[in-house]
Design a protein around this motif. Structure first.
Motif, PDB file in Angstrom:
ATOM      1  N   LEU A 236       0.785  -1.092   0.038  1.00 15.44           N
ATOM      2  CA  LEU A 236       0.113   0.072   0.153  1.00 15.44           C
ATOM      3  C   LEU A 236       0.785   1.370  -0.058  1.00 15.44           C
ATOM      4  O   LEU A 236       0.475   2.223  -0.644  1.00 15.44           O
ATOM      5  CB  LEU A 236      -0.996   0.117   1.376  1.00 15.44           C
ATOM      6  N   LYS A 237       1.919   1.271   0.831  1.00 16.11           N
ATOM      7  CA  LYS A 237       2.766   2.297   0.750  1.00 16.11           C
ATOM      8  C   LYS A 237       3.727   2.592  -0.486  1.00 16.11           C
ATOM      9  O   LYS A 237       3.813   3.762  -0.875  1.00 16.11           O
ATOM     10  CB  LYS A 237       4.063   2.170   2.030  1.00 16.11           C
ATOM     11  N   HIS A 238       3.692   1.488  -1.164  1.00 16.09           N
ATOM     12  CA  HIS A 238       4.637   1.627  -2.612  1.00 16.09           C
ATOM     13  C   HIS A 238       3.502   2.176  -3.517  1.00 16.09           C
ATOM     14  O   HIS A 238       3.902   3.140  -4.181  1.00 16.09           O
ATOM     15  CB  HIS A 238       5.229   0.368  -2.750  1.00 16.09           C
TER      16      HIS A 238
ATOM     17  N   MET B 161       4.084   5.520  -5.598  1.00 13.65           N
ATOM     18  CA  MET B 161       4.162   5.723  -6.768  1.00 13.65           C
ATOM     19  C   MET B 161       2.940   6.743  -7.436  1.00 13.65           C
ATOM     20  O   MET B 161       3.382   7.640  -8.485  1.00 13.65           O
ATOM     21  CB  MET B 161       3.968   4.405  -7.584  1.00 13.65           C
ATOM     22  N   ALA B 162       1.870   6.647  -6.952  1.00 17.87           N
ATOM     23  CA  ALA B 162       0.653   7.765  -7.497  1.00 17.87           C
ATOM     24  C   ALA B 162       1.374   9.085  -7.044  1.00 17.87           C
ATOM     25  O   ALA B 162       0.908  10.061  -7.888  1.00 17.87           O
ATOM     26  CB  ALA B 162      -0.527   7.462  -6.570  1.00 17.87           C
ATOM     27  N   SER B 163       1.972   9.419  -5.946  1.00 17.67           N
ATOM     28  CA  SER B 163       2.410  10.693  -5.597  1.00 17.67           C
ATOM     29  C   SER B 163       3.366  11.278  -6.800  1.00 17.67           C
ATOM     30  O   SER B 163       3.493  12.381  -7.173  1.00 17.67           O
ATOM     31  CB  SER B 163       3.052  10.685  -4.208  1.00 17.67           C
ATOM     32  N   LEU B 164       4.419  10.155  -6.939  1.00 17.37           N
ATOM     33  CA  LEU B 164       5.426  10.457  -8.027  1.00 17.37           C
ATOM     34  C   LEU B 164       4.774  10.771  -9.341  1.00 17.37           C
ATOM     35  O   LEU B 164       4.881  11.668 -10.068  1.00 17.37           O
ATOM     36  CB  LEU B 164       6.604   9.346  -8.211  1.00 17.37           C
ATOM     37  N   TYR B 165       3.697   9.924  -9.685  1.00 19.27           N
ATOM     38  CA  TYR B 165       3.008  10.262 -11.041  1.00 19.27           C
ATOM     39  C   TYR B 165       2.475  11.468 -11.024  1.00 19.27           C
ATOM     40  O   TYR B 165       2.524  12.330 -11.922  1.00 19.27           O
ATOM     41  CB  TYR B 165       1.665   9.221 -11.247  1.00 19.27           C
TER      42      TYR B 165
ATOM     43  N   VAL C   1      -5.728   4.469  -1.822  1.00 20.08           N
ATOM     44  CA  VAL C   1      -4.697   3.682  -2.484  1.00 20.08           C
ATOM     45  C   VAL C   1      -5.050   3.147  -3.752  1.00 20.08           C
ATOM     46  O   VAL C   1      -6.187   2.608  -3.966  1.00 20.08           O
ATOM     47  CB  VAL C   1      -4.469   2.539  -1.614  1.00 20.08           C
ATOM     48  N   LEU C   2      -4.107   3.409  -4.670  1.00 18.48           N
ATOM     49  CA  LEU C   2      -4.702   3.107  -6.221  1.00 18.48           C
ATOM     50  C   LEU C   2      -4.100   1.718  -6.680  1.00 18.48           C
ATOM     51  O   LEU C   2      -3.043   1.410  -6.320  1.00 18.48           O
ATOM     52  CB  LEU C   2      -4.017   4.212  -7.209  1.00 18.48           C
ATOM     53  N   TRP C   3      -5.142   1.011  -7.245  1.00 16.35           N
ATOM     54  CA  TRP C   3      -4.491  -0.196  -7.950  1.00 16.35           C
ATOM     55  C   TRP C   3      -4.007   0.024  -9.111  1.00 16.35           C
ATOM     56  O   TRP C   3      -2.725  -0.649  -9.247  1.00 16.35           O
ATOM     57  CB  TRP C   3      -6.010  -1.010  -8.306  1.00 16.35           C
ATOM     58  N   ARG C   4      -4.442   0.847  -9.894  1.00 14.63           N
ATOM     59  CA  ARG C   4      -3.537   1.509 -11.076  1.00 14.63           C
ATOM     60  C   ARG C   4      -3.778   2.893 -10.906  1.00 14.63           C
ATOM     61  O   ARG C   4      -4.808   3.341 -10.646  1.00 14.63           O
ATOM     62  CB  ARG C   4      -4.018   0.844 -12.551  1.00 14.63           C
ATOM     63  N   TYR C   5      -2.710   3.537 -11.769  1.00 16.09           N
ATOM     64  CA  TYR C   5      -2.938   5.166 -11.617  1.00 16.09           C
ATOM     65  C   TYR C   5      -3.706   5.534 -12.761  1.00 16.09           C
ATOM     66  O   TYR C   5      -3.513   5.415 -14.167  1.00 16.09           O
ATOM     67  CB  TYR C   5      -1.466   5.665 -11.575  1.00 16.09           C
TER      68      TYR C   5
ATOM     69  N   LEU D 279      -2.340   3.136 -15.661  1.00 20.52           N
ATOM     70  CA  LEU D 279      -0.879   3.177 -15.654  1.00 20.52           C
ATOM     71  C   LEU D 279      -0.664   2.095 -14.339  1.00 20.52           C
ATOM     72  O   LEU D 279      -1.007   2.205 -13.311  1.00 20.52           O
ATOM     73  CB  LEU D 279      -0.049   4.372 -15.494  1.00 20.52           C
ATOM     74  N   PRO D 280       0.495   1.338 -14.446  1.00 24.36           N
ATOM     75  CA  PRO D 280       0.991   0.391 -13.308  1.00 24.36           C
ATOM     76  C   PRO D 280       1.322   1.045 -12.078  1.00 24.36           C
ATOM     77  O   PRO D 280       2.029   2.353 -12.263  1.00 24.36           O
ATOM     78  CB  PRO D 280       2.105  -0.359 -14.076  1.00 24.36           C
ATOM     79  N   ALA D 281       1.128   0.416 -11.126  1.00 22.18           N
ATOM     80  CA  ALA D 281       1.718   1.459  -9.938  1.00 22.18           C
ATOM     81  C   ALA D 281       1.997   0.199  -8.750  1.00 22.18           C
ATOM     82  O   ALA D 281       2.178   0.423  -7.491  1.00 22.18           O
ATOM     83  CB  ALA D 281       0.407   1.947  -9.100  1.00 22.18           C
ATOM     84  N   ASP D 282       2.065  -0.940  -9.201  1.00 23.08           N
ATOM     85  CA  ASP D 282       2.478  -2.401  -8.459  1.00 23.08           C
ATOM     86  C   ASP D 282       3.899  -2.174  -8.118  1.00 23.08           C
ATOM     87  O   ASP D 282       4.583  -1.482  -8.431  1.00 23.08           O
ATOM     88  CB  ASP D 282       1.884  -3.431  -9.068  1.00 23.08           C
TER      89      ASP D 282
END
Length: 146
Positions: free
Chosen positions: A20-22, A26-30, A49-53, A112-115
């Motif tokens: 979840l943190k990751h 990644m969402a914040s960075l996007y 928390v996003l599954w995909r961005y 977009l991927p966020a995994d």
């Protein structure tokens, strides 16, 4: 679940907090990378928390930008099903209800991927592809107009 499937579940639950943190990171960075580009994302409540961005692009650019991402090996998708068809199956008398908001979202979205397979380098690489895509479109538009 059968007992044989418990071990992977226990492992996944143990990794849930870091997963979840990751995804949030990644969402914040996007968000940061796309801030000054002609794209947007969905508003998210704090702690969401996003599954995909969800990258939203004007409908006239969505499919061609998606092709660029695919050509560069990015596992992006455009899947955002409207509930309209599901509702009409569940209740045929209802007909096909109008859902302009969902239809618009479906025409604009790139997921977009966020995994865990995504890192800062990949997010910046994806953002670079989006930046180049729009830069090239502006450049070719100026040449047509000029």
């Amino acid at each position: 679940l059968r007992a044989s499937s418990w071990d992977p579940l226990v492992h996944a639950l143990g990794a849930l907090e870091s997963n979840l943190k990751h995804r949030c990171d990644m969402a914040s960075l996007y968000d940061e990378c796309f801030e000054f580009l002609p794209v947007r994302t969905l508003q998210r409540p704090k702690g969401h928390v996003l599954w995909r961005y969800p990258l939203l692009v004007a409908p006239e650019h969505r499919d061609s930008l998606l092709e660029v991402l695919w050509e560069n090996g990015i596992l992006a998708s455009r899947w955002y099903p409207s509930l309209r068809s599901m509702l009409s199956v569940l209740n045929p008398e209802m007909g096909k209800p109008v859902s302009p908001g969902a239809d618009q979202l479906g025409a604009e979205i790139i997921n977009l991927p966020a995994d865990h397979g995504v890192d800062e380098e990949l997010v910046r690489r994806i953002a670079g592809m989006v930046r180049v895509y729009f830069h090239d479109r502006r450049k070719s538009h100026k040449q047509k107009v000029g």
